[in-house]
Design a protein around this motif. Structure first.
Motif, PDB file in Angstrom:
ATOM      1  N   LEU A 312      31.119  68.020 117.830  1.00  0.00           N
ATOM      2  CA  LEU A 312      31.079  67.502 116.340  1.00  0.00           C
ATOM      3  C   LEU A 312      30.823  66.353 116.085  1.00  0.00           C
ATOM      4  O   LEU A 312      30.204  65.987 115.040  1.00  0.00           O
ATOM      5  CB  LEU A 312      32.485  67.937 115.668  1.00  0.00           C
ATOM      6  N   LEU A 313      31.545  65.467 116.864  1.00  0.00           N
ATOM      7  CA  LEU A 313      31.406  63.678 116.638  1.00  0.00           C
ATOM      8  C   LEU A 313      30.017  63.411 117.082  1.00  0.00           C
ATOM      9  O   LEU A 313      29.431  62.600 116.290  1.00  0.00           O
ATOM     10  CB  LEU A 313      32.523  63.270 117.684  1.00  0.00           C
ATOM     11  N   ASN A 314      29.496  63.940 118.145  1.00  0.00           N
ATOM     12  CA  ASN A 314      27.899  63.698 118.384  1.00  0.00           C
ATOM     13  C   ASN A 314      26.981  64.005 117.182  1.00  0.00           C
ATOM     14  O   ASN A 314      26.191  63.130 116.796  1.00  0.00           O
ATOM     15  CB  ASN A 314      27.530  64.258 119.504  1.00  0.00           C
ATOM     16  N   LYS A 315      27.233  65.074 116.481  1.00  0.00           N
ATOM     17  CA  LYS A 315      26.681  65.455 115.535  1.00  0.00           C
ATOM     18  C   LYS A 315      26.709  64.808 114.349  1.00  0.00           C
ATOM     19  O   LYS A 315      25.823  64.269 113.348  1.00  0.00           O
ATOM     20  CB  LYS A 315      26.959  67.049 115.175  1.00  0.00           C
ATOM     21  N   LEU A 316      27.872  64.389 113.953  1.00  0.00           N
ATOM     22  CA  LEU A 316      28.023  63.426 112.932  1.00  0.00           C
ATOM     23  C   LEU A 316      27.317  62.061 112.992  1.00  0.00           C
ATOM     24  O   LEU A 316      26.931  61.440 111.850  1.00  0.00           O
ATOM     25  CB  LEU A 316      29.578  63.078 112.545  1.00  0.00           C
ATOM     26  N   CYS A 317      27.325  61.540 114.178  1.00  0.00           N
ATOM     27  CA  CYS A 317      26.886  60.494 114.335  1.00  0.00           C
ATOM     28  C   CYS A 317      25.231  60.416 114.709  1.00  0.00           C
ATOM     29  O   CYS A 317      24.662  59.015 114.764  1.00  0.00           O
ATOM     30  CB  CYS A 317      27.466  59.538 115.522  1.00  0.00           C
ATOM     31  N   ASP A 318      24.760  61.385 114.785  1.00  0.00           N
ATOM     32  CA  ASP A 318      23.286  61.491 114.821  1.00  0.00           C
ATOM     33  C   ASP A 318      22.461  61.139 113.710  1.00  0.00           C
ATOM     34  O   ASP A 318      22.757  61.450 112.644  1.00  0.00           O
ATOM     35  CB  ASP A 318      22.852  62.985 115.092  1.00  0.00           C
ATOM     36  N   GLY A 319      21.720  59.990 114.024  1.00  0.00           N
ATOM     37  CA  GLY A 319      20.738  59.417 112.813  1.00  0.00           C
ATOM     38  C   GLY A 319      21.739  58.074 112.229  1.00  0.00           C
ATOM     39  O   GLY A 319      20.937  57.807 111.197  1.00  0.00           O
ATOM     40  N   VAL A 320      22.783  58.171 112.496  1.00  0.00           N
ATOM     41  CA  VAL A 320      23.668  57.202 111.775  1.00  0.00           C
ATOM     42  C   VAL A 320      23.265  55.490 112.186  1.00  0.00           C
ATOM     43  O   VAL A 320      23.311  55.374 113.243  1.00  0.00           O
ATOM     44  CB  VAL A 320      25.005  57.450 111.811  1.00  0.00           C
ATOM     45  N   VAL A 321      22.996  54.726 111.016  1.00  0.00           N
ATOM     46  CA  VAL A 321      22.673  53.415 111.440  1.00  0.00           C
ATOM     47  C   VAL A 321      24.111  52.603 111.235  1.00  0.00           C
ATOM     48  O   VAL A 321      24.211  52.472 109.912  1.00  0.00           O
ATOM     49  CB  VAL A 321      21.523  52.696 110.793  1.00  0.00           C
ATOM     50  N   LEU A 322      24.381  51.866 112.090  1.00  0.00           N
ATOM     51  CA  LEU A 322      25.612  50.842 111.785  1.00  0.00           C
ATOM     52  C   LEU A 322      25.309  49.544 111.046  1.00  0.00           C
ATOM     53  O   LEU A 322      24.150  49.119 111.225  1.00  0.00           O
ATOM     54  CB  LEU A 322      26.154  50.529 113.034  1.00  0.00           C
ATOM     55  N   GLY A 323      26.129  49.246 110.329  1.00  0.00           N
ATOM     56  CA  GLY A 323      25.615  47.877 109.332  1.00  0.00           C
ATOM     57  C   GLY A 323      25.874  46.642 110.316  1.00  0.00           C
ATOM     58  O   GLY A 323      26.271  46.857 111.602  1.00  0.00           O
ATOM     59  N   GLU A 324      25.409  45.516 109.626  1.00  0.00           N
ATOM     60  CA  GLU A 324      25.669  44.230 110.497  1.00  0.00           C
ATOM     61  C   GLU A 324      27.226  43.958 110.991  1.00  0.00           C
ATOM     62  O   GLU A 324      27.483  43.387 111.904  1.00  0.00           O
ATOM     63  CB  GLU A 324      25.082  43.202 109.632  1.00  0.00           C
ATOM     64  N   LYS A 325      28.132  44.320 110.132  1.00  0.00           N
ATOM     65  CA  LYS A 325      29.501  44.258 110.103  1.00  0.00           C
ATOM     66  C   LYS A 325      30.014  45.398 110.662  1.00  0.00           C
ATOM     67  O   LYS A 325      30.389  46.224 109.875  1.00  0.00           O
ATOM     68  CB  LYS A 325      29.900  43.602 109.058  1.00  0.00           C
ATOM     69  N   PHE A 326      30.739  45.410 111.794  1.00  0.00           N
ATOM     70  CA  PHE A 326      31.214  46.394 112.465  1.00  0.00           C
ATOM     71  C   PHE A 326      32.719  46.566 112.696  1.00  0.00           C
ATOM     72  O   PHE A 326      33.338  45.272 113.033  1.00  0.00           O
ATOM     73  CB  PHE A 326      30.946  46.678 114.013  1.00  0.00           C
ATOM     74  N   TYR A 327      33.471  47.262 111.905  1.00  0.00           N
ATOM     75  CA  TYR A 327      34.962  47.075 111.347  1.00  0.00           C
ATOM     76  C   TYR A 327      35.858  46.700 112.818  1.00  0.00           C
ATOM     77  O   TYR A 327      36.688  46.077 112.836  1.00  0.00           O
ATOM     78  CB  TYR A 327      35.346  48.302 110.559  1.00  0.00           C
ATOM     79  N   TYR A 328      35.534  47.678 113.726  1.00  0.00           N
ATOM     80  CA  TYR A 328      36.199  47.580 115.192  1.00  0.00           C
ATOM     81  C   TYR A 328      35.503  46.700 116.165  1.00  0.00           C
ATOM     82  O   TYR A 328      35.993  46.773 117.220  1.00  0.00           O
ATOM     83  CB  TYR A 328      36.273  48.994 115.787  1.00  0.00           C
ATOM     84  N   ARG A 329      34.841  45.512 115.818  1.00  0.00           N
ATOM     85  CA  ARG A 329      34.407  44.841 116.824  1.00  0.00           C
ATOM     86  C   ARG A 329      35.104  43.961 117.617  1.00  0.00           C
ATOM     87  O   ARG A 329      34.957  44.137 118.919  1.00  0.00           O
ATOM     88  CB  ARG A 329      33.275  43.694 115.832  1.00  0.00           C
ATOM     89  N   GLU A 330      36.361  43.580 116.908  1.00  0.00           N
ATOM     90  CA  GLU A 330      37.459  42.845 117.882  1.00  0.00           C
ATOM     91  C   GLU A 330      38.041  43.755 118.575  1.00  0.00           C
ATOM     92  O   GLU A 330      38.333  43.434 119.981  1.00  0.00           O
ATOM     93  CB  GLU A 330      38.332  42.039 116.799  1.00  0.00           C
ATOM     94  N   VAL A 331      38.094  44.981 118.272  1.00  0.00           N
ATOM     95  CA  VAL A 331      38.792  45.835 119.436  1.00  0.00           C
ATOM     96  C   VAL A 331      37.890  46.112 120.262  1.00  0.00           C
ATOM     97  O   VAL A 331      38.357  46.292 121.572  1.00  0.00           O
ATOM     98  CB  VAL A 331      39.176  47.106 118.411  1.00  0.00           C
ATOM     99  N   PHE A 332      36.788  46.464 120.174  1.00  0.00           N
ATOM    100  CA  PHE A 332      35.685  46.611 121.337  1.00  0.00           C
ATOM    101  C   PHE A 332      35.538  45.408 122.097  1.00  0.00           C
ATOM    102  O   PHE A 332      35.517  45.612 123.355  1.00  0.00           O
ATOM    103  CB  PHE A 332      34.370  47.073 120.634  1.00  0.00           C
TER     104      PHE A 332
END
Length: 392
Positions: A312-332
């Motif tokens: 399900l999660l892989n399908k939801l993210c298929d073709g999704v393009v992340l923006g320049e500002k990633f909300y969880y960047r600091e966590v990563f």
């Protein structure tokens, strides 16, 4: 099941629900005693403006479009109003009598292609408002409460729900827009995001849950408090703290629609739904990852199979393009820094190999105890030898 707006209007497989719309309009006319012609005139005045809100060609003529606006708009207003004001419901209303109906209606009303311009809904609400009803409450509060039942997590933050009455009505595009603007991370999370928005430092994706666990990272479920939300994920002292996510029949549809809205909305600074789903997609690559998070209480799987969650999660993210500002960047970045330290990997292996069960801990302690006894005996033997040597 339910068609709202012109895109699916008149489709044969959706016609069965039209009788519910007609029934709600009839009851509304009886209650308000406003002539039908007044509603038609109000909708006709908004027809041209509303038509311009839709892309592509609309096959409905003017009368059909006005009828669609009236039936669909009155149904939206009435079903939300009845959700909060129980005395308005009919005793035999299947929309409230059958447990599965209302969540299905809410799910279809949140579809991006199933939207009416909000000024149409608002006009009908104003025309049918009941200020004399003591149990009546702000319409925007009603809307958020209505959809909270299908939003993943616990829906909109409670502090937002009671402040939404100050939201500028003329800025609301449609229901999806209103909900997206109020289904937000905590104030502290948004503030941290804004402070880090100007930071152009490099970040990269993290490994899956089972992979980063090998570096000693633990997962802990946290409760969502008044000012917190599903999106508030923290990484502190080697512990990933995440609110619980219940994944059921409507979860994919809801997330998919907000992802689509964020993808096609220009000038949207915070794309927290896309970023949240991408975060989960990084953590869950296989059924083993889903199982790990389920055992920690972070994922509540109502679909049965753990493999379904990963798919399900892989399908939801298929073709999704992340923006320049990633909300969880600091966590990563914190996770990657933790995983890069050899000491953390060594400690994780030690815990996994020797302290993973109570029996393993007892065995290690017993071995250490025997080792200490052996060292003690050796020490006494050496001391005894030196004492004998000195006496001679």
């Amino acid at each position: 099941m339910l068609a709202i707006g012109p895109y699916h209007h008149g489709k044969e497989q959706l016609l069965a629900f039209e009788e519910h719309k007609t029934r709600y309009l009839r009851k509304l006319l009886e209650r308000t005693r406003i002539p039908l012609s007044d509603y038609v005139m109000a909708m006709r005045a908004l027809e041209e403006r509303a038509r311009k809100c839709y892309g592509g060609s609309i096959s409905l003529n003017r009368d059909e479009f006005v009828q669609m606006m009236l039936l669909d708009g009155c149904f939206i207003v009435e079903v939300i109003r009845m959700f909060r004001l129980k005395h308005l419901r009919g005793d035999d209303d299947p929309n409230f009598k059958l447990g599965w109906m209302l969540p299905s209606i809410a799910r279809d009303m949140i579809l991006l292609e199933n939207q009416l311009p909000f000024f149409v809904i608002w006009k009908l609400f104003i025309m049918t408002d009941m200020p004399s009803d003591a149990s009546n409450e702000n319409f925007l509060v009603m809307i958020l409460r209505f959809f909270n039942g299908i939003l993943p997590g616990k829906g909109c933050r409670r502090d937002i729900v009671y402040q939404v009455d100050v939201y500028p009505i003329n800025e609301i595009k449609h229901l999806v827009h209103l909900i997206h603007e109020n289904w937000l991370p905590s104030p502290a999370g948004i503030e941290a995001y804004r402070n880090n928005a100007t930071n152009k430092s490099y970040w990269s994706f993290i490994g899956s849950a089972t992979e980063i666990r090998q570096a000693g990272i633990r997962f802990r479920k946290v409760e969502v408090l008044k000012d917190d939300s599903l999106f508030d994920i923290k990484f502190e002292n080697g512990v990933m703290k995440m609110p619980s996510l219940e994944i059921g029949d409507a979860t994919e549809t809801v997330l998919q629609n907000f992802i689509a809205y964020e993808q096609c909305s220009q000038g949207l600074n915070l794309k927290h739904v896309i970023d949240y789903v991408e975060f989960l997609n990084c953590l869950i690559n296989s059924s083993k990852d889903a199982e790990l998070l389920r055992r920690r209480g972070i994922i509540e799987n109502l679909l049965g199979d753990d493999e379904v969650i990963a798919t399900l999660l892989n399908k939801l993210c298929d073709g999704v393009v992340l923006g320049e500002k990633f909300y969880y960047r600091e966590v990563f970045n914190k996770v990657i820094l933790h995983c890069s330290r050899r000491r953390n990997k060594w400690m994780a292996k030690l815990r996994h190999n020797y302290f993973n069960t109570p029996w393993a801990i007892i065995s290690v302690l017993a071995a250490l105890f025997l080792l200490l006894l052996t060292l003690q005996q050796a020490l006494f033997a050496i001391l005894s030898y030196y004492q004998q040597a000195q006496s001679h």
